[in-house]
Design a protein around this motif. Structure first.
Motif, PDB file in Angstrom:
ATOM      1  N   PHE A   1       0.830  -1.208   0.000  1.00 23.07           N
ATOM      2  CA  PHE A   1       0.000   0.000   0.000  1.00 23.07           C
ATOM      3  C   PHE A   1       0.863   1.256   0.000  1.00 23.07           C
ATOM      4  O   PHE A   1       0.621   2.191  -0.759  1.00 23.07           O
ATOM      5  CB  PHE A   1      -0.941  -0.010   1.210  1.00 23.07           C
ATOM      6  CG  PHE A   1      -1.753   1.240   1.345  1.00 23.07           C
ATOM      7  CD1 PHE A   1      -2.866   1.448   0.551  1.00 23.07           C
ATOM      8  CD2 PHE A   1      -1.396   2.227   2.251  1.00 23.07           C
ATOM      9  CE1 PHE A   1      -3.616   2.607   0.652  1.00 23.07           C
ATOM     10  CE2 PHE A   1      -2.129   3.386   2.368  1.00 23.07           C
ATOM     11  CZ  PHE A   1      -3.249   3.575   1.569  1.00 23.07           C
ATOM     12  N   LEU A   2       1.892   1.293   0.829  1.00 22.88           N
ATOM     13  CA  LEU A   2       2.777   2.460   0.892  1.00 22.88           C
ATOM     14  C   LEU A   2       3.553   2.656  -0.395  1.00 22.88           C
ATOM     15  O   LEU A   2       3.831   3.796  -0.792  1.00 22.88           O
ATOM     16  CB  LEU A   2       3.741   2.335   2.077  1.00 22.88           C
ATOM     17  CG  LEU A   2       3.103   2.490   3.458  1.00 22.88           C
ATOM     18  CD1 LEU A   2       4.124   2.193   4.548  1.00 22.88           C
ATOM     19  CD2 LEU A   2       2.524   3.877   3.634  1.00 22.88           C
ATOM     20  N   LEU A   3       3.914   1.585  -1.069  1.00 19.13           N
ATOM     21  CA  LEU A   3       4.653   1.700  -2.320  1.00 19.13           C
ATOM     22  C   LEU A   3       3.799   2.248  -3.460  1.00 19.13           C
ATOM     23  O   LEU A   3       4.294   2.989  -4.303  1.00 19.13           O
ATOM     24  CB  LEU A   3       5.214   0.335  -2.728  1.00 19.13           C
ATOM     25  CG  LEU A   3       6.447  -0.125  -1.966  1.00 19.13           C
ATOM     26  CD1 LEU A   3       6.830  -1.555  -2.376  1.00 19.13           C
ATOM     27  CD2 LEU A   3       7.612   0.808  -2.202  1.00 19.13           C
ATOM     28  N   VAL A   4       2.522   1.891  -3.502  1.00 23.67           N
ATOM     29  CA  VAL A   4       1.685   2.318  -4.629  1.00 23.67           C
ATOM     30  C   VAL A   4       0.967   3.631  -4.363  1.00 23.67           C
ATOM     31  O   VAL A   4       0.417   4.222  -5.280  1.00 23.67           O
ATOM     32  CB  VAL A   4       0.649   1.229  -5.018  1.00 23.67           C
ATOM     33  CG1 VAL A   4       1.348  -0.033  -5.453  1.00 23.67           C
ATOM     34  CG2 VAL A   4      -0.329   0.970  -3.891  1.00 23.67           C
ATOM     35  N   THR A   5       0.966   4.114  -3.140  1.00 25.52           N
ATOM     36  CA  THR A   5       0.314   5.376  -2.811  1.00 25.52           C
ATOM     37  C   THR A   5       1.223   6.528  -3.234  1.00 25.52           C
ATOM     38  O   THR A   5       2.401   6.554  -2.882  1.00 25.52           O
ATOM     39  CB  THR A   5       0.046   5.480  -1.296  1.00 25.52           C
ATOM     40  OG1 THR A   5      -0.727   4.362  -0.901  1.00 25.52           O
ATOM     41  CG2 THR A   5      -0.691   6.758  -0.958  1.00 25.52           C
ATOM     42  N   PRO A   6       0.688   7.500  -4.010  1.00 25.94           N
ATOM     43  CA  PRO A   6       1.525   8.632  -4.421  1.00 25.94           C
ATOM     44  C   PRO A   6       1.913   9.502  -3.223  1.00 25.94           C
ATOM     45  O   PRO A   6       1.104   9.738  -2.330  1.00 25.94           O
ATOM     46  CB  PRO A   6       0.656   9.413  -5.401  1.00 25.94           C
ATOM     47  CG  PRO A   6      -0.728   8.918  -5.212  1.00 25.94           C
ATOM     48  CD  PRO A   6      -0.657   7.586  -4.540  1.00 25.94           C
TER      49      PRO A   6
END
Length: 176
Positions: free
Chosen positions: A25-30
Motif C-alpha cells: 500500500f505504501l509503495l503504490v500510494t503517491p
C-alpha cells in the motif's frame, strides 16, 4: 489447515501478511514531494481596510516574484486604531509581513511591531528612508517608515534584501 491458523507460526504468518499488505500500500500510494503553502488573497481585506480608515492605505502594487501571500487580517490596535496585516512566505521560504496603522503614538506602534525600540541604522528604498531595527533573539528584522497619517512596518525573519523588496513595492492607493 487447522494447525496453520493456531499457535506461534500461524500468528507469525498472519503478521507477515499484514505487514506485506501495508508495505505494498505504501509503495503504490503517491507521495507529494512539493511543499504546500496556502495562498490567501488580500485584495478584499485591503479594500475593507480602506473603507474603515480616514487615510489612503498602502499596499504592494504586486507580489514579489516567488512569494506566497499566506495571511491577512484587520485588527484593532491601541486607542481603537485599525491595523492591517499582510503576511508572506518569501521566495527563500522565510516570513515577511507588512503592517500599517494610524495608531498613536506612532513610535509605540513601531516598537510593538518590531519587538524592539532600538534602531540600528537606516536604508534607502525607492528614494525614501526607512529605519532599520533588529532583534537578535528572534532573528527579526524590521523596516519602519513613519508618515504624517500612517506608520508602515515591514518585518519578519526574511533577510534585508527581501524586506527591502517588499517595502519597494508598496504604494499608496487612492482613497475611494
Amino acid at each position: 489447515m487447522r494447525g496453520f491458523t493456531q499457535g506461534f507460526y500461524g500468528y507469525a504468518v498472519a503478521l507477515f501478511v499484514c505487514l506485506l499488505g501495508a508495505g505494498v500500500f505504501l509503495l503504490v500510494t503517491p507521495h507529494g514531494e512539493s511543499e504546500h503553502i496556502p495562498r490567501r488573497e488580500y485584495s478584499i481585506t485591503v479594500a475593507n481596510f480602506g473603507h474603515a480608515v480616514p487615510y489612503a492605505v498602502w499596499a504592494p502594487r504586486q507580489d514579489p516574484q516567488g512569494w506566497v501571500p499566506n495571511s491577512n487580517r484587520i485588527a484593532k490596535g491601541a486607542n481603537g486604531a485599525q491595523v492591517l496585516y499582510l503576511g508572506y512566505a518569501t521566495a527563500k521560504r522565510e516570513h515577511a509581513m507588512f503592517v500599517q496603522s494610524d495608531e498613536r503614538p506612532a513610535a509605540e506602534f513601531a516598537n510593538r511591531m518590531a519587538n524592539t525600540d532600538k534602531a540600528i541604522g537606516t536604508q534607502q528604498i525607492g528614494g525614501v528612508t526607512w529605519e532599520r531595527r533588529f532583534r537578535e533573539d528572534k532573528k527579526q528584522r524590521t523596516l519602519v517608515r513613519v508618515l504624517p497619517e500612517v506608520t508602515l512596518v515591514v518585518t519578519g525573519t526574511a533577510d534585508w534584501p527581501e524586506l527591502a523588496e517588499l517595502a519597494g513595492l508598496l504604494q499608496q492607493r487612492p482613497k475611494g
